[in-house]
Design an enzyme around this catalytic site. Structure first.
Site, PDB file in Angstrom:
ATOM      1  N   CYS A  48       0.505  -1.777   0.435  1.00  0.00           N
ATOM      2  CA  CYS A  48      -0.146  -0.088  -0.231  1.00  0.00           C
ATOM      3  C   CYS A  48       0.408   1.543   0.228  1.00  0.00           C
ATOM      4  O   CYS A  48       1.575   1.524   0.865  1.00  0.00           O
ATOM      5  CB  CYS A  48      -0.739   0.514   1.216  1.00  0.00           C
ATOM      6  SG  CYS A  48      -2.030   1.361   1.419  1.00  0.00           S
TER       7      CYS A  48
ATOM      8  N   HIS B 187      -7.897   7.326   3.311  1.00  0.00           N
ATOM      9  CA  HIS B 187      -7.639   8.560   2.591  1.00  0.00           C
ATOM     10  C   HIS B 187      -8.715   9.096   1.469  1.00  0.00           C
ATOM     11  O   HIS B 187     -10.223   8.552   1.483  1.00  0.00           O
ATOM     12  CB  HIS B 187      -6.511   8.507   1.668  1.00  0.00           C
ATOM     13  CG  HIS B 187      -7.147   7.462   0.235  1.00  0.00           C
ATOM     14  ND1 HIS B 187      -7.289   6.482  -0.011  1.00  0.00           N
ATOM     15  CD2 HIS B 187      -7.479   7.988  -0.489  1.00  0.00           C
ATOM     16  CE1 HIS B 187      -7.119   6.252  -1.166  1.00  0.00           C
ATOM     17  NE2 HIS B 187      -7.237   7.371  -1.747  1.00  0.00           N
TER      18      HIS B 187
END
Lengths: 56, 302
Positions: free
Chosen positions: B32, B132
């Site tokens: 990630c 996010h």
């Protein structure tokens, strides 16, 4: 029609390193800007007076 | 930089950014790019081994340089977390970050609008599952906001009042209210275009994030957390959504705009999605098979 040219002004060049800044009205955050090797910027925010995080 | 092409029929800009085709697509958690760089692991967008909240320029931006900015806001280093799982204090700190970014990006010479949003869930098209959001600093006023501001200006000219203040006043019966506190209301608007669409708005007029005081921010953090927890309890799963912050544009104008946050979950049930199809995409006319009063009551009970 077609592609456009919007009015353009020169981009402000990012500074290599900025000092820490404090932001916020209620809770205060320390803000630190770091340049990335490819010219983009990265900004770290953390509660003032704390070493790193973590309350999440 | 991107190419901006003018759509003469709809009178709006279309942004062409072909390099975005190469952006990272559903990497495994071990790769990630929004996690901190753990010792011994591959380096990510964030070189430090831990962080609290981090913001960086998108590697695959739609707008960069003289055109504007595209930023990624990493809410937390915890890969498997979510916005609604953060503490009230952490969400309040995120609001501070969003306000700081709004103020800074608004000062860029060609930026006409700062748009804060989050896409959550694969159903929405998310390519990175790490919690996010994003910020687009556009070189033009995006069409939805342009239309909203024009409606608000017309209403102000005709009635001398803020349009959205009148919308909130119309919610006094509480039948479409999901939750509220002294400063904010969360409700399914009577004109919702998605079954579980919710707007969170300040009861008193505020134009954009820089207008909020410390108490506004704390109350907003509380109502956001409550609302997002209700969403995840609705079908006992992390509910996908688009979160869209509608602020006033930078500059002296548009004082008649009322700040609010819109949430559009695509689900109409646990396993059925509402798709934008012929009527919505081709004609711009939304057809809804749910009443705002019913979905608000459902959310209120969660």
């Amino acid at each position: 029609l077609g592609s456009s040219a919007l009015p353009i002004e020169p981009r402000r060049e990012p500074k290599t390193k900025r000092p820490r800044k404090r932001v916020g009205r209620g809770r205060k955050l320390d803000k630190r800007v770091e340049p990335k090797p490819d010219g983009r910027y990265l900004i770290y925010y953390k509660p003032s007076g704390r070493s790193t995080r973590t309350d999440s | 930089v991107s190419e901006l092409r003018w759509h003469p029929l709809l009178e709006e800009w279309v942004t062409v950014a072909p390099w975005r085709q190469d952006r990272t697509y559903h990497p495994p958690a071990s790769h990630c790019p929004l996690c901190p760089t753990r010792p011994g692991m591959a380096s990510t967008e964030i070189p430090e081994p831990d962080y609290y909240i981090a913001v960086f320029e998108n590697r695959y931006p739609s707008y960069t340089g003289e055109q504007g900015r595209c930023e990624v806001v990493c809410y937390t280093p915890d890969h498997d977390s979510s916005l609604g799982e953060q503490s009230v204090e952490h969400i309040q700190d995120l609001i501070t970050v969003w306000r700081d970014r709004t103020e800074e990006l608004s000062r860029l010479p060609n930026v006409r609008y700062v748009y804060i949003f989050e896409n959550r869930g694969e159903a929405i098209g998310v390519t990175l599952s790490h919690p996010h959001g994003q910020i687009y600093a556009y070189p033009f006023l995006p069409p939805v906001l342009d239309r909203e501001l024009a409606s608000e200006a017309r209403h102000m000219r005709k009635h001398g009042r803020c349009l959205y203040c009148d919308v909130i006043e119309g919610e006094s019966s509480g039948k479409r209210t999901v939750t509220r506190n002294a400063r904010w209301i969360a409700f399914v608007p009577p004109f919702a275009r998605w079954p579980y669409e919710v707007h969170i708005a300040p009861v008193q007029h505020r134009g954009w994030l820089p207008d909020l005081d410390g108490e506004d921010e704390e109350s907003l953090a509380k109502i956001m957390k409550t609302m997002l927890q209700k969403y995840d309890r609705l079908f006992d799963m992390p509910l996908p959504y688009v979160m869209a912050m509608h602020q006033r544009p930078p500059g002296r104008g548009a004082r008649h705009h009322h700040f609010h946050i819109e949430f559009y979950p695509p689900n109409r049930s646990r396993d059925k999605l509402k798709y934008l199809a012929g009527s919505e995409l081709g004609a711009g006319a939304f057809i809804l098979d749910a009443r705002a009063e019913d979905t608000a009551a459902e959310l209120r009970g969660k």
